[in-house]
Design a protein around this motif. Structure first.
Motif, PDB file in Angstrom:
ATOM      1  N   TYR A   1       8.687  -3.544  12.001  1.00 24.23           N
ATOM      2  CA  TYR A   1       8.035  -3.639  10.707  1.00 24.23           C
ATOM      3  C   TYR A   1       8.715  -4.704   9.855  1.00 24.23           C
ATOM      4  O   TYR A   1       9.949  -4.806   9.835  1.00 24.23           O
ATOM      5  CB  TYR A   1       8.094  -2.300   9.959  1.00 24.23           C
ATOM      6  N   VAL A   2       7.893  -5.487   9.161  1.00 23.95           N
ATOM      7  CA  VAL A   2       8.409  -6.471   8.201  1.00 23.95           C
ATOM      8  C   VAL A   2       7.616  -6.276   6.921  1.00 23.95           C
ATOM      9  O   VAL A   2       6.383  -6.373   6.928  1.00 23.95           O
ATOM     10  CB  VAL A   2       8.211  -7.924   8.727  1.00 23.95           C
ATOM     11  N   ASP A   3       8.304  -5.969   5.829  1.00 19.67           N
ATOM     12  CA  ASP A   3       7.583  -5.823   4.565  1.00 19.67           C
ATOM     13  C   ASP A   3       8.532  -6.064   3.403  1.00 19.67           C
ATOM     14  O   ASP A   3       9.661  -6.514   3.593  1.00 19.67           O
ATOM     15  CB  ASP A   3       6.907  -4.446   4.454  1.00 19.67           C
ATOM     16  N   GLN A   4       8.087  -5.749   2.200  1.00 24.38           N
ATOM     17  CA  GLN A   4       8.870  -6.072   1.007  1.00 24.38           C
ATOM     18  C   GLN A   4      10.161  -5.270   0.927  1.00 24.38           C
ATOM     19  O   GLN A   4      11.100  -5.675   0.242  1.00 24.38           O
ATOM     20  CB  GLN A   4       8.023  -5.828  -0.243  1.00 24.38           C
TER      21      GLN A   4
ATOM     22  N   PRO B   1       6.287 -10.936   1.577  1.00 27.32           N
ATOM     23  CA  PRO B   1       5.700 -10.934   2.919  1.00 27.32           C
ATOM     24  C   PRO B   1       4.602  -9.888   2.986  1.00 27.32           C
ATOM     25  O   PRO B   1       4.754  -8.798   2.421  1.00 27.32           O
ATOM     26  CB  PRO B   1       6.876 -10.527   3.808  1.00 27.32           C
ATOM     27  N   PRO B   2       3.496 -10.186   3.634  1.00 27.02           N
ATOM     28  CA  PRO B   2       2.484  -9.141   3.797  1.00 27.02           C
ATOM     29  C   PRO B   2       3.044  -8.041   4.687  1.00 27.02           C
ATOM     30  O   PRO B   2       3.810  -8.328   5.606  1.00 27.02           O
ATOM     31  CB  PRO B   2       1.320  -9.863   4.487  1.00 27.02           C
ATOM     32  N   GLU B   3       2.689  -6.801   4.399  1.00 27.77           N
ATOM     33  CA  GLU B   3       3.174  -5.697   5.211  1.00 27.77           C
ATOM     34  C   GLU B   3       2.702  -5.903   6.653  1.00 27.77           C
ATOM     35  O   GLU B   3       1.523  -6.095   6.905  1.00 27.77           O
ATOM     36  CB  GLU B   3       2.647  -4.370   4.653  1.00 27.77           C
ATOM     37  N   THR B   4       3.650  -5.859   7.568  1.00 31.83           N
ATOM     38  CA  THR B   4       3.395  -6.281   8.956  1.00 31.83           C
ATOM     39  C   THR B   4       3.966  -5.282   9.932  1.00 31.83           C
ATOM     40  O   THR B   4       5.065  -4.752   9.718  1.00 31.83           O
ATOM     41  CB  THR B   4       4.072  -7.650   9.208  1.00 31.83           C
ATOM     42  N   ILE B   5       3.214  -5.022  10.994  1.00 35.81           N
ATOM     43  CA  ILE B   5       3.764  -4.303  12.139  1.00 35.81           C
ATOM     44  C   ILE B   5       3.504  -5.131  13.386  1.00 35.81           C
ATOM     45  O   ILE B   5       2.423  -5.684  13.558  1.00 35.81           O
ATOM     46  CB  ILE B   5       3.164  -2.880  12.291  1.00 35.81           C
ATOM     47  N   ILE B   6       4.536  -5.239  14.208  1.00 34.88           N
ATOM     48  CA  ILE B   6       4.385  -5.893  15.511  1.00 34.88           C
ATOM     49  C   ILE B   6       4.709  -4.824  16.541  1.00 34.88           C
ATOM     50  O   ILE B   6       5.825  -4.277  16.558  1.00 34.88           O
ATOM     51  CB  ILE B   6       5.321  -7.093  15.649  1.00 34.88           C
ATOM     52  N   THR B   7       3.755  -4.510  17.376  1.00 37.17           N
ATOM     53  CA  THR B   7       3.935  -3.352  18.240  1.00 37.17           C
ATOM     54  C   THR B   7       3.086  -3.451  19.492  1.00 37.17           C
ATOM     55  O   THR B   7       2.113  -4.211  19.540  1.00 37.17           O
ATOM     56  CB  THR B   7       3.576  -2.062  17.473  1.00 37.17           C
ATOM     57  N   ASN B   8       3.493  -2.680  20.515  1.00 38.40           N
ATOM     58  CA  ASN B   8       2.639  -2.500  21.690  1.00 38.40           C
ATOM     59  C   ASN B   8       2.162  -1.047  21.764  1.00 38.40           C
ATOM     60  O   ASN B   8       1.738  -0.584  22.825  1.00 38.40           O
ATOM     61  CB  ASN B   8       3.377  -2.906  22.974  1.00 38.40           C
ATOM     62  N   ASN B   9       2.253  -0.367  20.653  1.00 38.48           N
ATOM     63  CA  ASN B   9       1.887   1.047  20.585  1.00 38.48           C
ATOM     64  C   ASN B   9       0.562   1.221  19.837  1.00 38.48           C
ATOM     65  O   ASN B   9       0.521   1.080  18.614  1.00 38.48           O
ATOM     66  CB  ASN B   9       3.011   1.815  19.864  1.00 38.48           C
TER      67      ASN B   9
END
Lengths: 246, 309
Positions: free
Chosen positions: A45-48, B139-147
């Motif tokens: 996760y990347v966020d504020q 940063p925009p709220e982001t998830i990087i996942t294979n789930n």
């Protein structure tokens, strides 16, 4: 928890893992590129509020980023063995994606990561020898004449940051953080090596020299993947100091 | 004298060469397609770099170049190599020529737009996003996942999300819809990047050294670069002036990444929050300049020639 990340055949990583474990750096995990390739689950996760990462390996280990207190990062690239049945264009795309993904989660860790990922290498920046010689000169190290031309064949050693293969006159200095490890190093070499590691923004660095008959140390190459075994107890002391001290 | 590297007919290159001519500054064209008629060598001796570039029988000492503008394409994709089998001497020689060029301008103590290493942060969007955040951009709220379950939760929470590649390859932004649920399992093969959709106004900011050129983009497409394909209409571009504080942050961000020239993608929400999605280190600025008349090429040329605009 501490992590050692590397290719499965990296015996320097294996040595560091075994020795640091014996020194009481527990829990410490050694995870290879192949184990990562088959990981069951990744969540990054990347966020504020910041970043987080969790991954689950097929052997049952689950690693949460906030548990990690230090990383010895010797990953060269990401294994794509599990994509072997895919078209080459898809394999290449997936490899790029995984490298980009690894760079992000490694960079996001708040603990010391030796070495941080870069665009030209997951475990630090791989430079052509011309760039290393330029930096070495800026760092105050002695450098020899270097010439390059499109008429000479590509030199694989130059691409790996070395002028030539090691010779009997080669002396190696290994930097781990602020620690400069080697044998019979002149003071100027010690200072220059520290400066080179700073300029290169690389915490773990192997720096090679060709020593002539007048005992002059000429820079001959550098690598962000140092031969850790050569550092022996001093190298382990340096790693332990960095990891315990954070 | 300035060295221009790339394909002469490419618009970003054409605009800079025209701008240099208007400034009365000489330039030499390293035309990649002419690789068979070029040769290069350099030497590094106690911190001094000298050498020679030869093009069509003309010889240019490298010390005469005060700046380089580079927009090199992948050598192996040059049309002149299209019929060459893999690993021939011709292909290798073309490659080595370009590598010699890049090794030289990576270290030459002159103005280079842009050197190779700083351009690298763009190879990982979430990695770059972390660098960007240090300058106060959201940063925009982001998830990087294979789930797939994690994506489902993310979608349930935010309702409007997009997905795109993590690296710079195949980087087309798409809206995640119910139709995508049926193929969500595919992400088990490779982590994929999902982001909260941020509503607001797209602003592309071009930074050249300390000069700032901002363009507002009006489009209903998820990715305005592909607006015609996505919504049937092209985007509308308008020059805008950024508040001084925001302009300074864009300049600081560009410099912190080691870049001279950058295309920064911002989105400003109705609340005034400023999100930054990407810093493009080799911006195809001509699209924006042609729509707004902003003198971006002139700014690049002036920087290279060390002339004030």
């Amino acid at each position: 928890m501490w992590l050692i990340l590397s290719a499965s055949h990296d015996f320097h990583a294996q040595w560091a893992f075994t020795q640091l474990q014996q020194r009481g750096l527990e829990p410490i995990e050694w995870i290879t590129d192949q184990q990562f390739a088959y990981a069951n689950c990744w969540e990054h996760y990347v966020d504020q509020q910041g970043c987080s990462v969790t991954f689950k390996l097929t052997d049952g280990r689950t690693i949460h980023g906030q548990q990690i207190r230090g990383v010895l990062n010797r990953l060269l690239t990401f294994s794509t063995d599990h994509f072997v049945l895919a078209k080459q264009s898809e394999r290449l795309y997936a490899a790029q994606e995984m490298n980009a993904f690894f760079a992000s989660w490694l960079h996001s860790l708040p603990c010391p990561v030796l070495n941080s990922p870069s665009a030209t290498g997951l475990s630090g920046r791989w430079r052509h020898i011309s760039e290393w010689i330029w930096l070495a000169y800026q760092a105050g190290l002695q450098t020899d004449l270097y010439q390059e031309s499109d008429l000479t064949p590509r030199n694989l050693y130059h691409m790996q940051g070395q002028l030539s293969p090691p010779t009997p006159s080669t002396q190696t200095v290994i930097i781990i953080g602020q620690h400069v490890l080697g044998h019979s190093m002149p003071p100027m070499v010690i200072t220059g090596c520290r400066e080179l590691a700073q300029l290169a923004q690389t915490s773990c660095l192997e720096i090679n020299f060709s020593v002539d008959e007048k005992e002059r140390w000429f820079f001959s190459g550098a690598s962000p993947l140092p031969a850790l075994i050569e550092t022996g107890e001093a190298g382990l002391d340096a790693l332990a100091t960095i990891f315990f001290g954070w | 004298m300035i060295l221009i590297c790339g394909i002469p007919s490419e618009t970003p290159i054409t605009l800079v060469t025209k701008a240099l001519t208007n400034l009365g500054v000489n330039y030499v064209m390293f035309n990649q397609r002419n690789f068979k008629n070029m040769s290069m060598r350099f030497e590094l001796n106690h911190g001094q770099i000298t050498g020679l570039l030869s093009i069509n029988g003309h010889h240019y000492p490298l010390e005469r170049f005060q700046g380089v503008y580079t927009r090199l394409m992948d050598v192996q994709q040059l049309p002149e190599l299209a019929t060459e089998p893999p690993n021939t001497l011709v292909r290798q020689n073309a490659q080595i020529l370009h590598e010699t060029l890049m090794h030289w301008y990576e270290i030459a103590p002159i103005r280079v737009v842009n050197r190779t290493e700083p351009m690298g942060s763009n190879f990982s969007k979430p990695y770059q996003s972390q660098l960007i955040s240090k300058h106060g951009f959201l940063p925009p709220e982001t998830i990087i996942t294979n789930n797939p379950e994690a994506v489902q939760c993310f979608w349930n929470k935010h309702k409007q999300i997009i997905y795109k590649s993590i690296s710079g390859i195949r980087s087309i932004v798409q809206t995640f819809t119910e139709d995508d649920l049926s193929r969500l399992d595919l992400i088990r093969w490779c982590p994929t990047q999902f982001q909260l959709f941020v509503p607001g106004t797209n602003i592309r900011v071009h930074v050249v050294n300390t000069a700032v050129f901002a363009t507002s983009i009006d489009s209903k497409a998820t990715d305005y670069r592909y607006a015609v394909n996505q919504v049937g209409n092209s985007a509308q571009l308008t020059e805008v002036k950024l508040p001084d504080e925001l302009a300074k942050r864009c300049v600081d961000l560009t410099q912190s990444l080691g870049l001279i020239f950058a295309g920064i993608d911002l989105k400003i929400t109705p609340n005034g929050d400023v999100y930054c999605f990407e810093v493009n280190p080799s911006p195809a600025y001509s699209y924006y300049e042609s729509h707004t008349g902003q003198p971006i090429a002139e700014a690049v040329a002036s920087y290279l020639a060390n002339k004030s605009t």
